[in-house]
Design a protein around this motif. Structure first.
Motif, PDB file in Angstrom:
ATOM      1  N   VAL A   1     -13.505  -1.680   3.250  1.00  0.00           N
ATOM      2  CA  VAL A   1     -12.264  -2.343   2.838  1.00  0.00           C
ATOM      3  C   VAL A   1     -11.386  -2.469   4.085  1.00  0.00           C
ATOM      4  O   VAL A   1     -10.737  -1.513   4.498  1.00  0.00           O
TER       5      VAL A   1
ATOM      6  N   PRO B   1       0.809  -1.236   0.000  1.00  0.00           N
ATOM      7  CA  PRO B   1       0.000   0.000   0.000  1.00  0.00           C
ATOM      8  C   PRO B   1       0.838   1.279   0.000  1.00  0.00           C
ATOM      9  O   PRO B   1       0.431   2.288  -0.571  1.00  0.00           O
TER      10      PRO B   1
ATOM     11  N   ASN C   1      -3.611   2.219  -3.962  1.00  0.00           N
ATOM     12  CA  ASN C   1      -4.799   1.568  -4.523  1.00  0.00           C
ATOM     13  C   ASN C   1      -4.935   0.107  -4.118  1.00  0.00           C
ATOM     14  O   ASN C   1      -6.010  -0.471  -4.254  1.00  0.00           O
ATOM     15  N   THR C   2      -3.870  -0.526  -3.642  1.00  0.00           N
ATOM     16  CA  THR C   2      -3.949  -1.940  -3.281  1.00  0.00           C
ATOM     17  C   THR C   2      -4.849  -2.182  -2.070  1.00  0.00           C
ATOM     18  O   THR C   2      -5.338  -3.291  -1.861  1.00  0.00           O
ATOM     19  N   ILE C   3      -5.060  -1.123  -1.269  1.00  0.00           N
ATOM     20  CA  ILE C   3      -5.905  -1.294  -0.077  1.00  0.00           C
ATOM     21  C   ILE C   3      -6.930  -0.160   0.031  1.00  0.00           C
ATOM     22  O   ILE C   3      -7.887  -0.245   0.788  1.00  0.00           O
ATOM     23  N   PHE C   4      -6.732   0.890  -0.736  1.00  0.00           N
ATOM     24  CA  PHE C   4      -7.645   2.042  -0.713  1.00  0.00           C
ATOM     25  C   PHE C   4      -8.011   2.340  -2.178  1.00  0.00           C
ATOM     26  O   PHE C   4      -7.334   3.137  -2.833  1.00  0.00           O
ATOM     27  N   PRO C   5      -9.062   1.662  -2.710  1.00  0.00           N
ATOM     28  CA  PRO C   5      -9.301   1.657  -4.165  1.00  0.00           C
ATOM     29  C   PRO C   5      -9.881   2.963  -4.724  1.00  0.00           C
ATOM     30  O   PRO C   5     -10.920   2.964  -5.386  1.00  0.00           O
TER      31      PRO C   5
ATOM     32  N   LEU D   1      -8.527  -3.726   6.937  1.00  0.00           N
ATOM     33  CA  LEU D   1      -7.158  -4.248   7.135  1.00  0.00           C
ATOM     34  C   LEU D   1      -6.997  -4.495   8.625  1.00  0.00           C
ATOM     35  O   LEU D   1      -7.203  -3.583   9.408  1.00  0.00           O
TER      36      LEU D   1
END
Lengths: 160, 101
Positions: free
Chosen positions: A158, A93, A98-102, A160
């Protein structure tokens, strides 16, 4: 075969000689609200528990931080940051948020008409809080207030 | 949309999609815009189709094999994680200066 993260954390804590980590288990059935309209006509919000903040905002701390941040939907990706207790999962991230916050995918899907519209702000909070009591009494009421003000039809979580 | 199936199940969300990707990449592979859009699109699509509370749909996308092994928590000696205190943990020193001055 999906990884069993709960067991993994339990083993890690035991190895360190700590008391078992108290995972949250929902004690009520999954709630349900039917969708009132198709996605293409809906207003969508997003909340990330990755400890997302924007350059210039105050970061999160690691001991029961129950605050949240508003992340404007048009924030440049280069200004998106993360601070979260599981730093080992932030490597990718921090290279590409974008990998965790699209944020870019959601903006693109709105542009295509796949999503009706996005809320002006996305939301984020710390996903690792030790006190479930404080999550319920401090964080959740503030988030609910903000989410209701956004007048959204759907909220994408989303975690984590 | 989540990448930890057991934690998703424990939380009992109304509707969810599971992607078997490493934690930290549940919204897609780094710098792979096509994959990221496809993942979010499929995730929203399958959730729109859910009619039963608590359903979790597994998305068919695959991460290259072998990542699970790399993802295992190392059994290190002692607790080497950052302190659990009330000092904000900035990603960069510049962030700290911008936020605190």
């Amino acid at each position: 075969m999906p990884i069993n993260y709960i067991q993994q954390t339990r083993d890690f804590y035991e190895h360190l000689g700590y008391r078992p980590y108290q995972w949250f288990y929902a004690d009520t059935p999954a709630p349900w609200t039917s969708l009132s309209k198709p996605l293409s006509k809906s207003r969508l919000g997003m909340i990330s528990t990755a400890g997302t903040y924007v350059k210039g905002q105050v970061a999160y701390f690691y001991k029961d931080d129950t605050s949240f941040r508003k992340i404007p939907r048009n924030t440049p990706v280069a200004d998106i940051r993360f601070s979260h207790v599981t730093e080992n999962h932030l490597v990718e991230p921090r290279k590409d948020p974008n990998t965790i916050f699209p944020i870019q995918a959601l903006n693109q899907l709105e542009k295509e008409g796949f999503i009706g519209e996005l809320s002006e702000n996305f939301l984020s909070c710390m996903g690792g809080i030790y006190s479930q009591r404080r999550v319920r009494s401090e964080l959740i009421p503030e988030l609910v207030k903000e989410i209701l003000e956004q007048k959204i039809d759907l909220l994408l979580l989303v975690p984590l | 949309m989540g990448a930890a199936l057991d934690i998703l199940r424990a939380g009992k969300p109304p509707r969810a999609s599971f992607i078997d990707y490493p934690l930290g990449t549940s919204a897609g592979k780094p710098f792979d815009r096509e994959n990221q859009i496809e993942l979010v699109r499929s995730s929203l699509s399958v959730q729109e189709g859910i009619t039963e509370a608590g359903s979790i749909i597994t998305l068919p996308l695959q991460w290259p094999e072998g990542w699970e092994k790399k993802n295992q928590m190392e059994q290190i000696e002692g607790d080497q994680r950052s302190p659990r205190d009330t000092t904000p943990r900035y990603q960069t020193e510049e962030d700290r200066m911008l936020a605190e001055n």
